[in-house]
Design a protein around this motif. Structure first.
Motif, PDB file in Angstrom:
ATOM      1  N   ILE A 104       0.834  -1.204   0.000  1.00  0.00           N
ATOM      2  CA  ILE A 104       0.000   0.000   0.000  1.00  0.00           C
ATOM      3  C   ILE A 104       0.866   1.251   0.000  1.00  0.00           C
ATOM      4  O   ILE A 104       0.601   2.212  -0.730  1.00  0.00           O
ATOM      5  N   VAL A 105       1.913   1.261   0.806  1.00  0.00           N
ATOM      6  CA  VAL A 105       2.801   2.422   0.870  1.00  0.00           C
ATOM      7  C   VAL A 105       3.530   2.616  -0.459  1.00  0.00           C
ATOM      8  O   VAL A 105       3.686   3.751  -0.931  1.00  0.00           O
ATOM      9  N   ILE A 106       3.976   1.522  -1.066  1.00  0.00           N
ATOM     10  CA  ILE A 106       4.638   1.634  -2.370  1.00  0.00           C
ATOM     11  C   ILE A 106       3.663   2.163  -3.419  1.00  0.00           C
ATOM     12  O   ILE A 106       4.026   3.005  -4.259  1.00  0.00           O
ATOM     13  N   GLY A 107       2.423   1.677  -3.402  1.00  0.00           N
ATOM     14  CA  GLY A 107       1.421   2.197  -4.330  1.00  0.00           C
ATOM     15  C   GLY A 107       1.163   3.675  -4.111  1.00  0.00           C
ATOM     16  O   GLY A 107       1.037   4.449  -5.072  1.00  0.00           O
ATOM     17  N   ASP A 108       1.088   4.083  -2.855  1.00  0.00           N
ATOM     18  CA  ASP A 108       0.900   5.500  -2.531  1.00  0.00           C
ATOM     19  C   ASP A 108       2.082   6.322  -3.027  1.00  0.00           C
ATOM     20  O   ASP A 108       1.911   7.394  -3.626  1.00  0.00           O
ATOM     21  N   LEU A 109       3.288   5.826  -2.787  1.00  0.00           N
ATOM     22  CA  LEU A 109       4.481   6.542  -3.213  1.00  0.00           C
ATOM     23  C   LEU A 109       4.546   6.668  -4.729  1.00  0.00           C
ATOM     24  O   LEU A 109       4.820   7.752  -5.275  1.00  0.00           O
ATOM     25  N   GLY A 110       4.299   5.566  -5.430  1.00  0.00           N
ATOM     26  CA  GLY A 110       4.361   5.608  -6.890  1.00  0.00           C
ATOM     27  C   GLY A 110       3.310   6.515  -7.493  1.00  0.00           C
ATOM     28  O   GLY A 110       3.608   7.333  -8.372  1.00  0.00           O
ATOM     29  N   PHE A 111       2.061   6.401  -7.018  1.00  0.00           N
ATOM     30  CA  PHE A 111       1.000   7.241  -7.576  1.00  0.00           C
ATOM     31  C   PHE A 111       1.226   8.709  -7.260  1.00  0.00           C
ATOM     32  O   PHE A 111       1.044   9.576  -8.126  1.00  0.00           O
ATOM     33  N   SER A 112       1.618   9.005  -6.034  1.00  0.00           N
ATOM     34  CA  SER A 112       1.851  10.402  -5.656  1.00  0.00           C
ATOM     35  C   SER A 112       2.983  11.014  -6.463  1.00  0.00           C
ATOM     36  O   SER A 112       2.901  12.175  -6.891  1.00  0.00           O
ATOM     37  N   GLY A 113       4.045  10.237  -6.667  1.00  0.00           N
ATOM     38  CA  GLY A 113       5.156  10.752  -7.462  1.00  0.00           C
ATOM     39  C   GLY A 113       4.768  11.016  -8.904  1.00  0.00           C
ATOM     40  O   GLY A 113       5.107  12.061  -9.478  1.00  0.00           O
ATOM     41  N   VAL A 114       4.025  10.076  -9.507  1.00  0.00           N
ATOM     42  CA  VAL A 114       3.587  10.254 -10.898  1.00  0.00           C
ATOM     43  C   VAL A 114       2.648  11.441 -11.015  1.00  0.00           C
ATOM     44  O   VAL A 114       2.772  12.254 -11.941  1.00  0.00           O
ATOM     45  N   TRP A 115       1.719  11.575 -10.087  1.00  0.00           N
ATOM     46  CA  TRP A 115       0.753  12.679 -10.184  1.00  0.00           C
ATOM     47  C   TRP A 115       1.381  14.028  -9.858  1.00  0.00           C
ATOM     48  O   TRP A 115       0.905  15.050 -10.346  1.00  0.00           O
ATOM     49  N   THR A 116       2.434  14.043  -9.073  1.00  0.00           N
ATOM     50  CA  THR A 116       3.166  15.293  -8.891  1.00  0.00           C
ATOM     51  C   THR A 116       3.742  15.754 -10.224  1.00  0.00           C
ATOM     52  O   THR A 116       3.652  16.948 -10.591  1.00  0.00           O
TER      53      THR A 116
END
Length: 218
Positions: A104-116
């Motif tokens: 879950i944390v990796i998914g959050d990190l990846g999505f947040s980074g891409v959307w930034t």
């Protein structure tokens, strides 16, 4: 200090709504949710205009329909992602398996980074197209709001990426991948080999027949 794993308390505790609402991560997700609504709702409602002598509507950003479509798409997906991650954040403390928390944390990190990054692209695109647009021919306030909240979204999603990195490092450094929260583990079965097990009676049990007399030893 309360024990935690991947930035959340260990499983087994009751859900604390005030703490959940006031934590920085929840506040940032809520702000990102609001920013995304402003961007896609503003463009959807006021972003397409048409001249008096034309029937087809055009994007208010220099008649570039791709700019409006890109901003609306990014905003809608960000809106849905914020809802999903808010639900996961609320459920996160009840997850006892560290691997599930890690995913879950990796998914959050990846999505947040891409959307930034995507919000940065969106801001640059809208700002560039707005600089080429005549403000008196389109709703200028709506266009400026879309550009401004695209910029605010860069900041909010960037901070979400920062917090996700911190949660990931905290989980990996302290617990590794084999950690499992003992709160939900089943109790150990009864064992008779411990110190409370059966002990042999101190009285001798000889082969004598019942009722047979044995003289006392001196």
């Amino acid at each position: 200090m309360q024990s935690s794993a991947y930035g959340a308390s260990l499983a087994g505790g009751a859900f604390d709504l005030p703490t959940f609402i006031l934590q920085p991560q929840t506040i940032l997700r809520f702000l990102s949710w609001i920013f995304s609504i402003v961007v896609f709702a503003t463009i959807t409602a006021e972003g397409y205009t048409n001249a008096t002598r034309e029937e087809d509507t055009k994007c208010m950003f220099n008649n570039n329909d791709g700019a409006c479509g890109f901003a609306v798409g990014i905003g809608v997906l960000a809106f849905l992602a914020c809802v999903v991650f808010l639900i996961l954040d609320a459920y996160f403390p009840q997850i006892s398996n560290a691997k599930d928390r890690k995913y879950i944390v990796i998914g959050d990190l990846g999505f947040s980074g891409v959307w930034t990054f995507l919000w940065f692209v969106c801001f640059c695109l809208l700002a560039n197209q707005w600089s080429k647009t005549k403000p008196d021919t389109v709703p200028a306030d709506a266009a400026r709001a879309a550009v401004a909240f695209s910029f605010f979204s860069i900041l909010s999603w960037g901070l979400l990426s920062f917090f996700a990195v911190g949660r990931y490092r905290q989980g990996v450094n302290e617990f590794g991948q084999d950690y499992r929260d003992p709160a939900n583990d089943p109790p150990a079965p009864y064992s008779s080999s411990g110190p409370t097990g059966y002990q042999q009676s101190p009285f001798p049990h000889g082969p004598q027949q019942p009722g047979q007399y044995q003289p006392p030893a001196y």
